[in-house]
Design an enzyme around this catalytic site. Structure first.
Site, PDB file in Angstrom:
ATOM      1  N   TYR A 196      -2.324  -0.223  10.096  1.00 35.04           N
ATOM      2  CA  TYR A 196      -2.511  -0.799   8.765  1.00 35.04           C
ATOM      3  C   TYR A 196      -1.226  -0.678   7.950  1.00 35.04           C
ATOM      4  CZ  TYR A 196      -3.930  -1.038   3.868  1.00 35.04           C
ATOM      5  OH  TYR A 196      -4.013  -1.342   2.529  1.00 35.04           O
ATOM      6  N   SER A 205       0.827  -1.204   0.000  1.00 39.55           N
ATOM      7  CA  SER A 205       0.000   0.000   0.000  1.00 39.55           C
ATOM      8  C   SER A 205       0.859   1.251   0.000  1.00 39.55           C
ATOM      9  CB  SER A 205      -0.904   0.003   1.242  1.00 39.55           C
ATOM     10  OG  SER A 205      -1.523   1.260   1.429  1.00 39.55           O
TER      11      SER A 205
END
Length: 353
Positions: free
Chosen positions: A166, A141
């Site tokens: 995350y 990501s």
């Protein structure tokens, strides 16, 4: 080619499976997804329906869906033993920066334990002299860049200061994959996705959430008082890039020390044209009016609220995609208005028939 896709009912996963069925004759695909309720499972069921519809057009292809969780190590081991995938695309993950602030345990199970199980299964796919997995591709990501002040973001940049759990799990995935590539000679490629959007996307993403709120007369919050920029990347571009990467695994090599050089790569996949959030909202509202989701006289200014920055967020994302262009002759190209028009058209069809 036998391909295992985890997170197959997810946004990227489902679009990838459809594109593989369209473009790869006689491909065999097994997809796995736990169908959790992080967002409306009806959208996941809808995506699976699109896959079934596409599969019906290609009698020489194989498609099977398995409902299961990658954190179940025995289930994953059995799946690898039965199917013997040649390419593994791990897209299964607990997504969302903000949700990780209040529910970090969900990210531990899926993003760390689950990914470990995939790595172990890839490792054991070579047992007893078997050819095993030729390429592991996994989702990272743009969140790993955190508050990196240098733009555009390069995969050569140091990314040791995540601003959300995350992001920490995604950076951990890259480190885990590197160690397994080094120790067990598993060809692996991580892809840092930049704000993927499009039809049937994730409802927790800003463009989707804004549309839901505007439709019922609610207010949309624009963080950092609108002084943020995002590298929005259309889903079709992401999938095209992903497929090019899938079929071009890093080469196995032996170093001067007689040991394997890790067959390991990481790439950014982004549009490489950041857009200011206020401009993004303006384009979104134009497309929503154009397709008839909202009336032409909708008072958008009355439904905007400029607010301060929120925890876990960053002011800008901007992908350096020079390595992607160099190695795969590919560059995402869909303009924002084209992608948002496609989303608005789908939204009207799905929610407003």
């Amino acid at each position: 080619m036998k391909v295992l896709v985890t997170g197959a009912a997810g946004f990227i996963g489902a679009n990838l499976v459809q594109m593989l069925l369209k473009t790869q004759p006689e491909v065999e695909i097994v997809g796995i997804d736990n169908m959790n309720t992080y967002y409306d499972p009806a959208i996941k069921e809808y995506r699976l329906g699109l896959i079934d519809k596409e599969k019906s057009k290609h009698s020489n292809c194989f498609w099977k869906f398995v409902k299961g969780d990658i954190s179940d190590d025995q289930m994953i081991a059995n799946l690898f033993d039965d199917f013997c995938p040649e390419i593994v695309v791990n897209l299964a993950a607990q997504a969302g920066v903000r949700y990780s602030i209040t529910n970090p345990k969900a990210y531990l199970e899926s993003n760390l334990v689950g990914f470990f199980n995939i790595l172990e299964a890839c490792r054991h796919s070579y047992d007893n002299g078997k050819e095993g997995v030729k390429h592991l591709v996994y989702a990272s990501s743009s969140s790993v860049y955190g508050c990196n002040a240098k733009v555009p973001y390069s995969t050569d940049d140091k990314v040791d200061n995540p601003v959300s759990f995350y992001a920490a799990t995604k950076k951990s995935n890259e480190l885990m994959a590197h160690s397994y590539s080094k120790l067990y000679n598993i060809p692996s490629t991580g892809l840092r996705f930049f704000t993927v959007y499009g039809p049937a996307g994730r409802p927790d993403m800003a463009y989707f959430d804004f549309t839901n709120k505007l439709l019922v007369g609610g207010k949309i919050k624009i963080f950092n008082y609108g002084n943020c920029r995002r590298d929005f990347t259309y889903i079709d571009d992401v999938v095209k890039g992903l497929i090019r990467v899938m079929f071009c695994a890093p080469k196995r090599k032996i170093g001067n020390d007689g040991l394997s050089v890790p067959p390991y790569k990481v790439y950014n996949i982004g549009n490489s044209r950041p857009v200011n959030l206020l401009d993004f909202v303006d384009t979104l509202q134009q497309m929503l009016v154009k397709v008839g989701v909202l009336p032409i006289n909708y008072d958008f200014e009355a439904h905007k609220e400029l607010v301060a920055m929120q925890p876990g967020d960053v002011t800008e994302t901007y992908a350096d995609i020079v390595p992607l262009e160099r190695d795969f002759d590919f560059k995402p190209s869909t303009p924002l208005h084209v992608g948002l028009y496609a989303f608005a058209h789908w939204y009207k069809e799905f929610y407003m028939k």
